[in-house]
Design an enzyme around this catalytic site. Structure first.
Site, PDB file in Angstrom:
ATOM      1  N   GLU A 203      -4.436 -53.771 -20.557  1.00 56.76           N
ATOM      2  CA  GLU A 203      -4.403 -52.307 -20.479  1.00 56.76           C
ATOM      3  C   GLU A 203      -3.846 -51.595 -21.699  1.00 56.76           C
ATOM      4  O   GLU A 203      -2.796 -50.946 -21.633  1.00 56.76           O
ATOM      5  CB  GLU A 203      -3.627 -51.872 -19.229  1.00 56.76           C
ATOM      6  CG  GLU A 203      -4.279 -52.300 -17.938  1.00 56.76           C
ATOM      7  CD  GLU A 203      -3.715 -51.584 -16.715  1.00 56.76           C
ATOM      8  OE1 GLU A 203      -2.753 -50.821 -16.853  1.00 56.76           O
ATOM      9  OE2 GLU A 203      -4.266 -51.794 -15.617  1.00 56.76           O
ATOM     10  N   GLU A 392      -7.896 -56.839 -12.147  1.00 59.47           N
ATOM     11  CA  GLU A 392      -6.904 -56.304 -11.200  1.00 59.47           C
ATOM     12  C   GLU A 392      -7.580 -55.317 -10.260  1.00 59.47           C
ATOM     13  O   GLU A 392      -8.427 -54.531 -10.682  1.00 59.47           O
ATOM     14  CB  GLU A 392      -5.766 -55.533 -11.906  1.00 59.47           C
ATOM     15  CG  GLU A 392      -4.755 -56.394 -12.595  1.00 59.47           C
ATOM     16  CD  GLU A 392      -3.646 -55.594 -13.281  1.00 59.47           C
ATOM     17  OE1 GLU A 392      -3.346 -54.460 -12.842  1.00 59.47           O
ATOM     18  OE2 GLU A 392      -3.095 -56.115 -14.260  1.00 59.47           O
TER      19      GLU A 392
HETATM   20  C1  BG6 Z   1      -1.704 -51.984 -13.598  1.00 55.92           C
HETATM   21  C2  BG6 Z   1      -0.830 -52.955 -14.353  1.00 55.92           C
HETATM   22  O1  BG6 Z   1      -1.840 -50.837 -14.373  1.00 55.92           O
HETATM   23  O2  BG6 Z   1      -1.276 -51.497 -12.382  1.00 55.92           O
HETATM   24  C3  BG6 Z   1       0.145 -53.699 -13.490  1.00 55.92           C
HETATM   25  O3  BG6 Z   1      -1.587 -53.856 -15.125  1.00 55.92           O
HETATM   26  C4  BG6 Z   1       0.807 -52.735 -12.539  1.00 55.92           C
HETATM   27  O4  BG6 Z   1       1.085 -54.353 -14.298  1.00 55.92           O
HETATM   28  C5  BG6 Z   1      -0.240 -52.081 -11.627  1.00 55.92           C
HETATM   29  O5  BG6 Z   1       1.772 -53.371 -11.782  1.00 55.92           O
HETATM   30  C6  BG6 Z   1       0.370 -50.997 -10.758  1.00 55.92           C
HETATM   31  O6  BG6 Z   1       0.836 -49.966 -11.580  1.00 55.92           O
HETATM   32  P1  BG6 Z   1       2.102 -49.069 -11.268  1.00 55.92           P
HETATM   33  O7  BG6 Z   1       2.192 -48.115 -12.411  1.00 55.92           O
HETATM   34  O8  BG6 Z   1       1.839 -48.369  -9.996  1.00 55.92           O
HETATM   35  O9  BG6 Z   1       3.308 -49.960 -11.218  1.00 55.92           O
END
Ligand code: BG6
Length: 487
Positions: A203, A392
């Site tokens: 990301e 993801e």
């Molecule tokens: C993604 C990341 O953006 O979203 C993860 O790659 C992260 O590391 C996940 O845990 C959830 O994001 P956030 O900002 O809600 O913790």
């Protein structure tokens, strides 16, 4: 249990068990069924996995010679982390990795996406490697393979060695890109005898803007747009250097690609004009990173829009940036833009998103399941790729432990069911999505939210470190066993 709603729910649950009804988790024990008929599920061999990242789960920040990362420093700035917590201990995955691999196996996953903490392997970012740090990943990889789980390794999930921030301004300098290439070469040399798939940076779209633009992620800077654009360019360069390093130093056949939170565009209404416009939007909204990686060019519209803030670059850099990749990793959570065709500008118009648009427990996490259908479909077309992985997808949820000790996260199940149904729609149409990594295996340190947001299939009690499967763990196990979204 103080509010009337939960009390009512509890009464109902208590009633069920008094009536001798098994709890849902027991009732849902997965009995693998015969393979789905063709067209009725995901393609044979579809790769099911889960994901975590080093700083979010490992803990052990001072163990075995690990150096400091920018997150170790950032979490100590008062007010930066919502609940004042940090990743010092996190999930103690560094010590409990065997237990965690057993959880992955329990789900039936065939792949696990984890990241290597750069400062564990090179405490200062460059210089002398720390063998003890590398050894943790040797142990983890061996344990995964012993359990029939493929390791999918991410080189960078935001824990930049603090030393590189101090000496070079982190990603502000191409020096950091070069050092990243050396680190990638070292990891490839030592781990690709067993790791066959490598993600470069996780990301860019987030860590560049949040970390250097608006200061809400480490290193917490608020730089002018021109510098942010330059840093984004540097991150693309680092990606390209890592691709080249893996090719040069990894075992033959090692596959490598990005894992990007693609700026997700979908047609507001499914008409040929809007679909075409959504494709253009996807290219333009991702012009600063994914599109330049995939095509070796910044688009005219991107350069025009950036004007004097456009990044400075050479043709040689564009060549490195666009080194051919083996797959495209896409992190897809929420729709960013619903698009209609337009005869203005580049040919598309992103619509404003109403305040009332539904979202999950995290307010940024809008519910738009069709995003995971459209984005891979359009991406495969515009970038002509034949291998996409959803690197993801998932959601946070309130995840309250009820009086019977269970977590009935039916909202997460609703979200996953709908997204997976749309993903299945895509693969059924022949969109080349080859695998899916659910974020996350277990609750963990969620960056600015601290321990306040829970994305896991397994609940984690951060005091006792007890892991408890949520109802969604049974759901996902069922999906994997049936190789079908189950709608
Ligand atoms: C993604 C990341 O953006 O979203 C993860 O790659 C992260 O590391 C996940 O845990 C959830 O994001 P956030 O900002 O809600 O913790």
């Amino acid at each position: 249990m103080s509010d009337p709603v939960s009390r009512r729910q509890f009464a109902k649950l208590a009633g069920l068990s008094a009536a001798g009804v098994a709890s849902p988790l027991e009732a849902l024990e997965v009995k693998p069924v015969s393979p789905p008929r063709s067209g009725n599920g995901f393609p044979a061999g579809f790769l099911w996995g889960t994901a975590t990242s080093s700083y979010q789960v490992e803990g052990a920040v001072n163990e075995d010679g690990r150096g400091a990362s920018i997150w170790d420093k950032f979490v100590r700035i008062p007010g930066k982390i919502e609940d004042g917590t940090n990743g010092d201990r996190a999930n103690e995955h560094y010590q409990r990795y065997k237990e965690d691999v057993a959880l992955i196996k329990e789900l039936g996953c065939k792949a696990y996406r984890f990241s290597v903490a750069w400062p564990r392997v090179f405490p200062d970012g460059d210089g002398k490697p720390n063998l003890k740090g590398l050894d943790f990943y040797n142990r983890l990889i061996d344990e995964l393979l012993k359990n029939g789980i493929e390791p999918w390794l991410t080189l960078y999930h935001w824990d930049l060695p603090q030393s590189l921030q101090d000496r070079f301004g982190g990603w502000r300098s191409t020096e950091t890109c070069k050092i990243f290439g050396d680190y990638a070469a070292y990891v490839a040399k030592h781990l690709t005898d067993r790791v066959k798939n490598v993600f470069t940076l996780n990301e860019s779209g987030r860590f560049v803007y949040f970390g250097y633009g608006i200061g809400i992620d480490a290193p917490g800077l608020t730089l002018p747009q021109a510098e942010v654009n330059q840093i984004r360019h540097n991150s693309a360069l680092a990606h390209g250097l890592a691709v080249q390093a893996v090719r040069a130093h990894g075992r033959r056949g090692t596959r490598v690609g990005p894992a990007e939170n693609i700026d997700a565009c979908a047609p507001a209404i499914d008409t040929p004009e809007n679909v075409r416009a959504a494709g253009i939007a996807l290219r333009e909204m991702n012009a600063g990173y994914l599109n330049v990686i995939m095509t070796g060019k910044y688009t005219d519209a991107f350069l025009k829009f950036a004007g004097p803030n456009a990044p400075k670059y050479t043709d040689a850099e564009l060549k490195i940036i666009s080194s051919p990749v083996d797959f495209l990793g896409l992190n897809i959570y929420a729709p960013q833009h619903y698009v209609v065709a337009s005869d203005q500008g580049a040919g598309f118009m992103p619509l404003p998103i109403p305040k009332s648009f539904p979202h999950m427990n995290s307010d940024w996490l809008r519910v738009g399941p069709e995003t995971i259908y459209w984005v891979p479909k359009l991406a495969a077309k515009i970038w002509k790729t034949d291998a996409i992985y959803i690197s993801e997808n998932g959601t946070s949820s309130d995840d309250v432990i009820t009086a019977d000790g269970k977590i009935y996260d039916t909202d997460r199940i609703m979200y996953l069911r709908n997204y997976l149904a749309q993903l299945q729609r895509a693969t059924t149409e022949g969109v080349p999505v080859r695998g899916y990594f659910l974020w996350s295996l277990m609750d963990n340190f969620e960056w600015v939210y601290g321990l306040n947001k829970r994305f896991g299939l397994y609940h984690v009690n951060f005091d006792t470190q007890v892991r408890t499967p949520k109802l969604s763990a049974s759901f996902y196990r069922n999906v994997i066993a049936n190789n079908a979204a189950g709608v």
